[in-house]
Design a protein around this motif. Structure first.
Motif, mmCIF file in Angstrom:
data_model
loop_
_atom_site.group_PDB
_atom_site.id
_atom_site.type_symbol
_atom_site.label_atom_id
_atom_site.label_comp_id
_atom_site.label_asym_id
_atom_site.label_seq_id
_atom_site.Cartn_x
_atom_site.Cartn_y
_atom_site.Cartn_z
ATOM 1 N N SER A 28 0.830 -1.207 0.000
ATOM 2 C CA SER A 28 0.000 0.000 0.000
ATOM 3 C C SER A 28 0.865 1.257 0.000
ATOM 4 C CB SER A 28 -0.906 0.020 1.244
ATOM 5 O OG SER A 28 -1.941 -0.914 1.162
ATOM 6 N N HIS A 84 -1.075 -1.154 8.420
ATOM 7 C CA HIS A 84 -2.247 -2.027 8.553
ATOM 8 C C HIS A 84 -2.043 -2.948 9.751
ATOM 9 C CE1 HIS A 84 -3.466 -0.545 4.723
ATOM 10 N NE2 HIS A 84 -2.649 -1.273 4.005
ATOM 11 N N GLU A 107 -3.249 0.342 13.384
ATOM 12 C CA GLU A 107 -4.676 0.628 13.306
ATOM 13 C C GLU A 107 -5.380 0.636 14.655
ATOM 14 O OE1 GLU A 107 -7.057 -0.669 9.724
ATOM 15 O OE2 GLU A 107 -5.422 -2.109 9.551
ATOM 16 N N SER A 113 -7.051 -8.305 7.670
ATOM 17 C CA SER A 113 -6.742 -9.040 6.440
ATOM 18 C C SER A 113 -7.099 -10.513 6.535
ATOM 19 C CB SER A 113 -5.252 -8.897 6.079
ATOM 20 O OG SER A 113 -4.987 -7.608 5.602
ATOM 21 N N SER A 138 -18.333 -4.645 -0.046
ATOM 22 C CA SER A 138 -17.618 -3.646 0.729
ATOM 23 C C SER A 138 -18.047 -2.267 0.245
ATOM 24 C CB SER A 138 -16.106 -3.830 0.566
ATOM 25 O OG SER A 138 -15.411 -3.088 1.537
ATOM 26 N N ALA A 163 -16.812 1.884 0.870
ATOM 27 C CA ALA A 163 -15.968 2.901 1.505
ATOM 28 C C ALA A 163 -16.776 4.156 1.791
ATOM 29 C CB ALA A 163 -14.784 3.241 0.604
ATOM 30 N N LYS A 209 -7.355 -12.062 -0.888
ATOM 31 C CA LYS A 209 -7.382 -10.604 -0.849
ATOM 32 C C LYS A 209 -6.247 -9.986 -1.647
ATOM 33 C CE LYS A 209 -9.934 -9.754 3.402
ATOM 34 N NZ LYS A 209 -9.938 -9.205 4.768
ATOM 35 N N ARG A 240 -13.477 1.838 5.396
ATOM 36 C CA ARG A 240 -14.177 0.895 4.518
ATOM 37 C C ARG A 240 -14.953 -0.095 5.369
ATOM 38 N NH1 ARG A 240 -10.482 -2.930 2.644
ATOM 39 N NH2 ARG A 240 -11.649 -4.483 3.826
ATOM 40 N N ASP A 287 -17.269 -3.653 5.604
ATOM 41 C CA ASP A 287 -17.436 -4.938 4.935
ATOM 42 C C ASP A 287 -18.796 -5.537 5.282
ATOM 43 O OD1 ASP A 287 -14.882 -4.626 3.942
ATOM 44 O OD2 ASP A 287 -13.943 -5.827 5.522
ATOM 45 N N ASN A 315 -12.878 -0.946 8.571
ATOM 46 C CA ASN A 315 -11.421 -0.909 8.419
ATOM 47 C C ASN A 315 -10.984 0.548 8.344
ATOM 48 O OD1 ASN A 315 -10.742 -3.951 7.629
ATOM 49 N ND2 ASN A 315 -12.627 -3.345 6.588
ATOM 50 N N PRO A 353 -7.764 1.056 5.327
ATOM 51 C CA PRO A 353 -7.948 -0.019 4.341
ATOM 52 C C PRO A 353 -6.828 -0.062 3.324
ATOM 53 C CG PRO A 353 -9.475 1.782 3.935
ATOM 54 C CD PRO A 353 -8.807 2.080 5.237
ATOM 55 N N SER A 382 -6.594 -3.726 -4.077
ATOM 56 C CA SER A 382 -7.457 -3.231 -2.999
ATOM 57 C C SER A 382 -8.775 -2.652 -3.517
ATOM 58 C CB SER A 382 -6.709 -2.185 -2.170
ATOM 59 O OG SER A 382 -5.661 -2.772 -1.435
#
Length: 343
Positions: free
Chosen positions: A20, A106, A111, A183, A222, A224, A248, A288, A290, A305, A308, A314
């Motif tokens: 990311s 992450h 987080e 994840s 999902s 956002a 993922k 985001r 889910d 998340n 994210p 992604s």
């Protein structure tokens, strides 16, 4: 602007974070920013007085996301000081020199609000939500309690502590999750008592607490939310199995459709719930949510998340693209939200 993209760390999502961060760093460079990329744990050993003027590619050594979790013990062994602090050498002073730190972290300390709280104390401006909402969203048990309080539909579940068994059970099949994982690391589906005990053992490798919830058979989605407003819903359909770590992050493992092929009222329902979750967890800037939708069309929010993924596979970049926002503009949008929050 002078921007530190901060990634890596020592969570099970280290590889995802670095992937990311590489994407974010490259996007910000294209936007003309003086961006650098640092591993929050390994840090920077050189002279950092002119670090933002250095002519180098800070992402050249970063690879892709491997199928298995990274070897964290090997990463820890790379720190000469034995990793006495989560922040590697030079990280804090370099971040204090930046206009904004773009968090590409992450999982775990990235987080759960600890980094955010430290940055608040040090006067460092950063992207993403604050320390309180990070902690609330990261703890799946606490988040589910808030969902229930705000009448947000979520699978029925229980909270389990390692070494304790009060006899409570969720009917099989059920999903067992590490309470503060990400994840899909430490997530298993159990169909009987034997699988349930094995799933708990797996979850407790990553956390002292777990969440056990009803298994929802159906389709996965999902959605956002950026600056309080929901983006188009995306559907995630793994070619085999469920949406685990491999599906993922390995290209070609999952079919993703955005906007999702849904009746308009169902897509709007998910968007509305996403915005409710954003408010209930006191989230800021972007996140985001889910979802699962069962075979009868009932929608369940699984979790939120707060940082994210922004990897090549992604979901948020795909949702943004569906409304005409390219990856570089998405990163700039998030950056501007951080500046606005810090004013």
């Amino acid at each position: 602007m002078k921007i530190v993209v901060l990634g890596g760390g020592i969570s099970t999502e280290r590889d995802v974070s670095l992937s990311s961060s590489r994407m974010i760093y490259q996007a910000l460079k294209k936007k003309g920013h003086q961006a650098i990329l640092l591993d929050v744990y390994l840090g920077y050993e050189g002279n950092y007085e002119d670090i933002f003027e250095k002519d180098r590619d800070w992402a050249e050594t970063i690879g892709g996301v491997r199928e298995s979790n990274p070897d964290i013990s090997r990463i820890k062994a790379m720190r000469p000081d034995g990793g006495k602090s989560f922040f590697g050498p030079g990280v804090i002073p370099v971040c204090q020199m930046a206009d904004v730190v773009f968090l590409g972290l992450h999982g775990e300390d990235g987080e759960n609000g600890k980094v955010q709280a430290a940055f608040d104390l040090l006067g460092i401006r950063y992207t993403g939500t604050d320390y309180v909402s990070s902690a609330l969203a990261m703890d799946k048990s606490l988040a589910k309690e808030l969902f229930a309080f705000h009448s947000i539909p979520t699978p029925e579940g229980i909270h389990v502590v390692k070494g304790e068994d009060n006899g409570e059970r969720v009917p099989f099949p059920c999903v067992v999750k590490a309470c503060r994982g990400g994840s899909s690391v430490g997530v298993c589906i159990a169909h009987d008592e034997t699988e349930y005990q094995a799933a708990l053992k797996e979850a407790f490798l990553y956390d002292e607490e777990a969440v056990v919830e009803q298994y929802i058979q159906g389709r996965e989605f999902s959605c956002a939310v950026i600056d309080g407003k929901a983006l188009p819903v995306i559907e995630i359909a793994p070619i085999s199995g469920f949406y685990d770590y491999k599906n993922k992050y390995q290209a070609g493992s999952t079919v993703e459709t955005c906007p999702a092929d849904l009746p308009e009222e169902k897509a709007e329902e998910m968007q509305r719930i996403s915005e409710q979750v954003f408010q209930a967890l006191r989230l800021k800037q972007y996140a985001r949510m889910d979802f699962m939708m069962d075979e009868d069309g009932k929608v369940y929010c699984l979790e939120a998340n707060t940082l994210p993924g922004m990897t090549p596979t992604s979901l948020i970049p795909q949702e943004a693209q569906a409304i005409g926002i390219c990856f570089e503009d998405l990163c700039e949008w998030i950056l501007q939200l951080a500046l606005k929050d810090g004013m």
